[in-house]
Design a protein around this motif. Sequence first.
Motif, PDB file in Angstrom:
ATOM      1  N   ASP A 115       0.828  -1.206   0.000  1.00  0.00           N
ATOM      2  CA  ASP A 115       0.000   0.000   0.000  1.00  0.00           C
ATOM      3  C   ASP A 115       0.865   1.260   0.000  1.00  0.00           C
ATOM      4  O   ASP A 115       0.541   2.243  -0.676  1.00  0.00           O
ATOM      5  N   PHE A 149      -2.240  -3.615  -8.141  1.00  0.00           N
ATOM      6  CA  PHE A 149      -3.412  -2.805  -7.823  1.00  0.00           C
ATOM      7  C   PHE A 149      -4.082  -2.358  -9.118  1.00  0.00           C
ATOM      8  O   PHE A 149      -3.407  -1.880 -10.033  1.00  0.00           O
ATOM      9  N   ILE A 154      -1.362   7.382   4.827  1.00  0.00           N
ATOM     10  CA  ILE A 154      -2.379   6.329   4.742  1.00  0.00           C
ATOM     11  C   ILE A 154      -3.004   6.100   6.107  1.00  0.00           C
ATOM     12  O   ILE A 154      -4.220   5.954   6.231  1.00  0.00           O
TER      13      ILE A 154
END
Length: 191
Positions: free
Chosen positions: A100, A126, A157
């Motif tokens: 991520d 992704f 994030i």
Amino acid sequence: MPPKPSVLAFDTSAAHCAAALLSGDQVTTRVDAMAKGQAEHLMPMLEEMLHAAGLDWADLDAIGVGIGPGNFTGIRIAVSAARGLALGLGKPAIGVNGFDARAFQEALPYSATIPAPRDQSYVQTFTDQGASAPEQTESPAGPQKPAADLIAAVAQIAAARLGTDTGRPAPLYIRSADAAPPRDPAPTILP
């Protein structure tokens, strides 16, 4: 959730101690390269970052932590520190995996790669429809983003996830540890 939360994020999953302090719109990062000693180095480093920003632990809204994949012991150092801080401060700890962090603000589709042992890599792709399951591949990882950019992404994030139910951070392992049980029999304990 505060409109501009203060988040202290850190990661020890590679040969470094990396930290980022997100305060308002400002992100301050620090990456100290080190092959070992992260457990002893991490907390003083975080204290220094907070002190330099004129903040205290109580000023934080959340703790962000890199959960791997990466060095087995390093991941456990960061995750246990984040859980301990969250418990002691009464603040949420939010885990962010390395895929991520690498895919943060990238155009989709995007394949995030992380170096793995033996010149291999971990990969997760992704797309607009979501993310594939992470897997280990035989090819080496391509060019990597700087550690300062990755830890800044972990902080951002974590701030975006603040107020959602993320559960407690837990290590992300793509493969099991290389450690093997000892071959010697256990010693006999005398009464």
